[in-house]
Design an enzyme around this catalytic site. Structure first.
Site, mmCIF file in Angstrom:
data_model
loop_
_atom_site.group_PDB
_atom_site.id
_atom_site.type_symbol
_atom_site.label_atom_id
_atom_site.label_comp_id
_atom_site.label_asym_id
_atom_site.label_seq_id
_atom_site.Cartn_x
_atom_site.Cartn_y
_atom_site.Cartn_z
ATOM 1 C CD GLN A 98 45.325 40.743 44.746
ATOM 2 O OE1 GLN A 98 44.681 41.732 45.098
ATOM 3 N NE2 GLN A 98 45.361 39.638 45.465
ATOM 4 C CB SER A 99 41.803 39.895 44.341
ATOM 5 O OG SER A 99 40.782 39.265 45.067
ATOM 6 C CE1 TYR A 100 35.182 44.915 42.226
ATOM 7 C CE2 TYR A 100 37.017 46.401 42.716
ATOM 8 C CZ TYR A 100 35.721 46.194 42.240
ATOM 9 O OH TYR A 100 34.985 47.257 41.772
ATOM 10 N N GLY B 202 40.579 42.188 38.855
ATOM 11 C CA GLY B 202 40.366 41.539 37.564
ATOM 12 C C GLY B 202 39.079 41.991 36.894
#
Length: 238
Positions: free
Chosen positions: A76-78, A80
């Protein structure tokens, strides 16, 4: 039944996946939700040298020491950026990659690099002023990330500083994970005027990844864990 490894975003920790993980486990799945070095309950282990490679090694270590194979690896978010590196290092252990409103980096790119100089300068300034030069303090509130009242207090009481070097370090890739089945979950709500993650939805589309939509806001795992659990099960079942 699938094995899920859930990788959190910046300023967070494995704790934020708890409601979702409990739902997946109740359906019979195996779930791991590691916390990255320098964050959550591992905040005391962070140093100025904690970088993206450190976080990739954190998750790789879980896969290897738990003897995991064919995992559904969710970032999720960072997160990735982290799962991209993990898939490149140990592609044989990953059955499916899932980017949840997440950064999709190419070889040589960094999170700060693709976020733009305005964001990068802001984070570096915060680290210099309030984070001993190496940690980016929490810079958002519950309203900024669109959290509803029932969970906003819980979430904001647990977030903490994020190591700056993880955002600055370029990701190095060999291409070893390029053939892994991949899905991207776009969480942009319908009323959003702008969305940081739109370029990564386009990258996913151009790469031919499976696109899914859960338009509830960036922290979908906190905002709508039941909806996300159903979507992840659908992805895992092909």
């Amino acid at each position: 039944m699938a094995t899920f490894v859930l990788v959190h975003g910046g300023w967070g920790g494995g704790w934020e996946w708890r409601p979702l993980a409990e739902m997946l486990a109740a359906s019979g799945h195996t779930v791991f939700r590691p916390t990255l070095t320098g964050l959550g309950e591992r905040r005391h282990l962070g140093t100025p040298d904690t970088d993206l490679d450190t976080h990739i090694d954190d998750v790789r270590g879980v896969l290897e020491t738990e003897d995991l194979d064919d995992v559904v690896l969710v970032g999720q978010s960072y997160g990735g950026a982290v799962i991209t590196g993990v898939a490149d290092r140990v592609p044989g252990r990953v059955g499916h990659l899932v980017y949840l409103d997440a950064f999709v980096l190419e070889d040589g790119e960094s999170v700060n690099g693709v976020s733009g100089e305005k964001f990068a300068a802001h984070f570096r300034g915060l680290a210099a002023d309030k984070g001993d030069g190496w940690q980016v303090p929490v810079w958002f509130d519950a309203a900024h990330v669109g959290l509803p009242d029932p969970v906003s207090g819980w979430y904001m009481s647990h977030v903490g500083p994020h190591p700056l070097a993880t955002l600055d370090q370029p990701l190095r890739l060999t291409g070893a994970g390029a053939e892994i089945a991949t899905s991207y979950i776009d969480c942009e709500p319908p009323d959003a005027e702008s969305w940081v993650f739109r370029p990564f939805v386009e990258r996913a589309r151009l790469r031919g990844w499976t696109l899914q939509h859960l338009p509830v806001g960036h922290d979908a795992h906190v905002i709508d864990p039941s909806g996300l659990a159903a979507l992840l099960e659908k992805i895992a079942n092909g």
